[in-house]
Design an enzyme around this catalytic site. Sequence first.
Site, short mmCIF file in Angstrom:
data_model
loop_
_atom_site.label_atom_id
_atom_site.label_comp_id
_atom_site.label_asym_id
_atom_site.label_seq_id
_atom_site.Cartn_x
_atom_site.Cartn_y
_atom_site.Cartn_z
N ASN A 23 48.60 65.97 32.42
CA ASN A 23 48.76 67.37 32.72
C ASN A 23 48.58 67.63 34.38
O ASN A 23 47.73 66.85 35.00
CB ASN A 23 47.22 68.11 32.14
CG ASN A 23 47.20 69.50 32.55
OD1 ASN A 23 45.90 70.06 32.23
ND2 ASN A 23 48.26 70.28 32.85
N GLN A 56 49.95 73.45 36.45
CA GLN A 56 49.15 74.42 37.34
C GLN A 56 49.00 74.06 38.82
O GLN A 56 49.01 72.95 39.33
CB GLN A 56 47.54 74.33 36.63
CG GLN A 56 47.38 75.14 35.28
CD GLN A 56 47.73 74.14 34.11
OE1 GLN A 56 47.49 72.83 34.29
NE2 GLN A 56 47.82 74.97 33.05
N ASN A 76 48.43 79.12 36.52
CA ASN A 76 49.42 78.51 35.52
C ASN A 76 50.91 78.60 36.39
O ASN A 76 51.00 79.43 37.20
CB ASN A 76 49.32 79.28 34.25
CG ASN A 76 48.29 78.91 33.44
OD1 ASN A 76 47.83 78.01 33.21
ND2 ASN A 76 47.76 80.04 32.68
N CYS A 85 40.03 74.78 33.38
CA CYS A 85 41.02 73.77 33.54
C CYS A 85 40.12 72.35 33.60
O CYS A 85 40.01 71.85 34.62
CB CYS A 85 41.89 73.82 34.78
SG CYS A 85 43.11 72.64 34.68
N GLY A 86 39.91 71.78 32.35
CA GLY A 86 39.08 70.63 32.40
C GLY A 86 39.84 69.39 33.02
O GLY A 86 39.32 68.71 33.98
N ASN A 171 38.23 80.17 28.77
CA ASN A 171 39.78 80.37 28.51
C ASN A 171 39.74 80.14 26.89
O ASN A 171 39.19 79.65 26.36
CB ASN A 171 40.48 79.65 29.07
CG ASN A 171 40.55 78.14 28.96
OD1 ASN A 171 39.87 77.54 27.93
ND2 ASN A 171 41.62 77.37 29.20
N HIS A 173 41.16 79.48 23.31
CA HIS A 173 42.01 78.40 22.47
C HIS A 173 42.04 78.84 20.88
O HIS A 173 40.98 79.38 20.42
CB HIS A 173 41.11 77.23 22.59
CG HIS A 173 41.33 76.57 23.83
ND1 HIS A 173 42.43 75.82 24.48
CD2 HIS A 173 40.53 76.77 25.21
CE1 HIS A 173 42.21 75.37 25.70
NE2 HIS A 173 41.39 76.16 26.29
N ASN A 204 45.62 79.62 24.40
CA ASN A 204 46.23 78.29 24.38
C ASN A 204 46.31 77.80 22.92
O ASN A 204 45.17 77.93 22.23
CB ASN A 204 45.25 77.48 25.25
CG ASN A 204 45.45 77.69 26.81
OD1 ASN A 204 46.29 77.54 27.42
ND2 ASN A 204 44.21 78.45 27.00
N GLU A 222 50.34 75.57 25.88
CA GLU A 222 49.43 76.37 26.74
C GLU A 222 49.82 77.65 27.34
O GLU A 222 51.16 77.85 27.52
CB GLU A 222 49.07 75.49 28.12
CG GLU A 222 48.21 74.34 28.02
CD GLU A 222 47.54 73.87 29.22
OE1 GLU A 222 47.56 74.55 30.19
OE2 GLU A 222 47.21 72.54 29.41
N ARG A 223 48.98 78.59 27.34
CA ARG A 223 49.27 79.64 27.99
C ARG A 223 49.67 79.53 29.33
O ARG A 223 49.22 78.96 30.24
CB ARG A 223 47.90 80.48 27.89
CG ARG A 223 48.03 81.97 28.59
CD ARG A 223 46.75 82.64 28.47
NE ARG A 223 45.58 82.15 29.01
CZ ARG A 223 44.28 82.62 29.22
NH1 ARG A 223 43.89 83.89 28.75
NH2 ARG A 223 43.59 82.15 30.24
N CYS A 231 45.56 68.57 27.64
CA CYS A 231 44.68 70.06 28.01
C CYS A 231 43.23 69.64 27.88
O CYS A 231 42.89 69.43 26.46
CB CYS A 231 45.18 70.94 27.25
SG CYS A 231 44.38 72.67 27.49
N GLY A 232 42.64 69.65 29.00
CA GLY A 232 41.26 69.21 28.77
C GLY A 232 40.25 70.24 28.06
O GLY A 232 39.60 69.74 27.10
N GLY A 234 41.52 72.37 25.95
CA GLY A 234 41.88 72.25 24.66
C GLY A 234 41.52 71.22 23.73
O GLY A 234 41.03 71.20 22.72
#
Length: 288
Positions: A23, A56, A76, A85-86, A171, A173, A204, A222-223, A231-232, A234
């Site tokens: 990512n 991102q 994004n 955002c992990g 966020n 999911h 997401n 992802e959105r 995606c962390g 996610g």
Amino acid sequence: MTETAGTGSTSALPFSKMHGAGNDFVVLDLRGDRDAPQPDLCRAIAHRHHGVGCDQILTIEAPRTAAAIASYRIWNADGSSSQQCGNGARCVAAWLVREGSAPAAGEFQLDSPIGAHTVQRLGDGRYRVNMGVPEFEPARIPMVGFDAARDPYVLPVRGSIMPVGAVSMGNPHALIEVDDIDTAELDLAGPGLQDHPAFPESVNVGFAQILGRDRIRLRVYERGVGETLACGSGACAAVAILARRGLVDRDVKVSLPGGDLQISWPTDDQPMVMTGAAAFVFEGEWNA
Ligand SMILES: N[C@H](CCC[C@H](N)C(=O)O)C(=O)O
């Protein structure tokens, strides 16, 4: 004639290109006097052909709380902002450790858009991030049309009826369980759920294949981006939903196309913890 995709001004904008499990990010140090990037600039920087290319943009800014070393924000590729955002949190942490403003051992705090995250660089160079407690209350995801959490939510999506999990990690999911991750129809169900009226702030969308009680495969649409290599948040969302269904245990290896993340969630009322790598790719200057 060279085209300038930025704001047209001549000031150069230094950046670091980084990724967490594939990512990828453009990291901007805005501490001091630089303004936050506008959506047009984010789209220009993120463009895979005309720009640097990234999923991102992450901005490093002054701390918002006394205990934090710095704060960060997330944009994004389409210019929309995100609250979580992990993979990005690990990259911001690594950036600050390399700079020397964060400790290479021991815990420190970073202020994200949804509050403080405790981060720790481990001896093997990976980073452990406190990702907060998952939120299943529909109104707080947000998800409309349901007055109480009733997993799975059965939703009509582009002509199919789909059982969907939903949770917020700060966020939104959604999650669909699949038998084979390689044949999952991300390009159908991803946009279909992102445009769905049940998700007023879009969503997401994760697609999970359970390999065992301590191992899943995951792909995320992802959105604001589309499918990413990882995606962390996610990965946290998938483990939260599947653990709550009793289908996985509380310490799960999540294998994404770009790499593995270790996600633990000791008990329902405790924060989730994500562990993974953060990598520097190159340094550059954007001719803003
Ligand atoms: N890739 C990020 C998530 C970005 C979420 C963003 N797509 C949104 O609009 O919420 C992660 O590692 O958690």
